[in-house]
Design a protein around this motif. Structure first.
Motif, short mmCIF file in Angstrom:
data_model
loop_
_atom_site.label_atom_id
_atom_site.label_comp_id
_atom_site.label_asym_id
_atom_site.label_seq_id
_atom_site.Cartn_x
_atom_site.Cartn_y
_atom_site.Cartn_z
N THR A 1 42.25 45.64 43.04
CA THR A 1 43.60 46.58 43.53
C THR A 1 43.29 47.95 43.22
OG1 THR A 1 44.56 45.77 41.65
CG2 THR A 1 45.10 44.45 43.35
N ILE B 1 49.96 48.56 45.96
CA ILE B 1 49.06 47.59 46.43
C ILE B 1 50.08 46.37 46.98
CG2 ILE B 1 47.67 47.85 44.19
CD1 ILE B 1 49.02 45.26 43.10
N ASN C 1 49.67 47.95 40.30
CA ASN C 1 48.89 46.92 39.58
C ASN C 1 49.32 47.18 37.99
OD1 ASN C 1 47.20 48.98 38.60
ND2 ASN C 1 45.49 48.56 39.88
N LEU D 1 51.67 41.08 48.70
CA LEU D 1 50.62 42.01 48.45
C LEU D 1 49.99 42.52 49.74
CD1 LEU D 1 48.91 41.24 44.92
CD2 LEU D 1 50.98 42.58 45.47
N ASN E 1 49.12 40.90 38.89
CA ASN E 1 47.50 40.76 39.74
C ASN E 1 46.60 41.06 38.80
OD1 ASN E 1 45.24 42.09 41.23
ND2 ASN E 1 46.08 40.62 42.63
N TYR F 1 42.48 41.51 44.65
CA TYR F 1 43.37 40.58 45.75
C TYR F 1 42.46 39.48 46.18
CZ TYR F 1 45.46 45.17 47.19
OH TYR F 1 46.06 46.07 47.27
N PRO G 1 42.81 42.71 51.94
CA PRO G 1 43.90 43.90 51.98
C PRO G 1 43.93 44.40 53.49
CG PRO G 1 42.18 44.80 50.58
CD PRO G 1 41.66 43.50 50.70
#
Length: 255
Positions: A124, A129, A140, A191, A242, A246, A250
């Protein structure tokens, strides 16, 4: 001669029976492959998004959120002339006001409606994010410069958010306004990879980091996804929202 003639009559029938038998044997394999194929669709939670300066539009298999990133709750970080300005009234005895104020932004997320696990996971970034259901962005687990949140937490307002020097209000940890309003087990947002974020309680139990994988999530059914979906959880320990990046791929974030 008669036996040979009878055999010639029987052989075609045997061939037909063998063909039907082989065809039937293949069918369950195809059906099983269809059952095991994961196909997530997050369209059903889009109606939960509502906030000041927040809108979304679906285009094919993506949704585009546009947000001014303005919290719909009080904060000492609102300019004093704003009706939502209020002194800090939270529980942190070490609270200290940072010098920043909330200002309107123009942040655009383009997110898939059909998230999937990424083959190559991405870390991230610093900055937004994800997006919460009231339009405030998620950051994050790092403060500026990639340092831990240890000291920065003391500048979080009564709803556990604060603004950057550019006026970006954001949540690093539990968005208390949302969990107070919708419940600690509620859907809180998405997210950028399209996977949902839930609160710190699940099935009546507080979620801990030990319950989650390296990306701070796990897969099973939720109230919004009764067939199951991978989802993140807010917890009260680092990394809060997180972990190592991810879980999915993303989408695009512009600001």
């Amino acid at each position: 001669m008669k036996k040979i003639f009878q055999l010639l009559l029987v052989l075609p029938i045997l061939c037909v029976l063998m063909f039907i038998s082989c065809s039937n044997a293949d069918e369950p394999v195809d059906q099983e492959e269809e059952v095991n194929e994961t196909d997530y669709d997050i369209s059903g939670v889009l109606s939960k998004f509502s906030g000041t300066g927040l809108s979304y539009a679906v285009n094919g298999n993506t949704v585009t959120f546009t947000t001014q990133d303005l919290p719909n709750h009080t904060s000492p970080y609102w300019p004093e002339a704003n009706p939502l300005h209020a002194d800090y009234n939270g529980t942190n005895a070490d609270f200290r006001l940072n010098p920043n104020t909330i200002s309107a932004q123009n942040i655009v997320f383009t997110i898939t409606l059909n998230p999937k696990e990424a083959t190559n996971k991405q870390a991230t970034p610093m900055g937004p994010i994800g997006i919460s259901r009231n339009g405030v962005v998620f950051f994050n687990q790092y403060a500026a410069g990639g340092s831990p949140l240890t000291n920065e937490i003391n500048s979080f307002d009564q709803y556990l958010g604060h603004p950057t020097g550019q006026g970006y209000y954001h949540y690093h940890i539990e968005p208390a306004y949302l969990t107070e309003q919708f419940g600690e087990d509620a859907f809180l947002g998405l997210l950028a990879d399209g996977f949902p974020v839930y609160g710190p309680v699940e099935n009546g139990e507080t979620v801990t980091n030990a319950d989650l994988d390296n990306y701070h999530g796990h897969t099973h059914e939720t109230a919004d996804f009764p067939d199951g979906i991978y989802h993140y959880h807010i917890t009260n320990q680092d990394p809060y929202l997180n972990g190592n990046g991810y879980f999915g791929t993303p989408g695009n974030i512009s600001q």
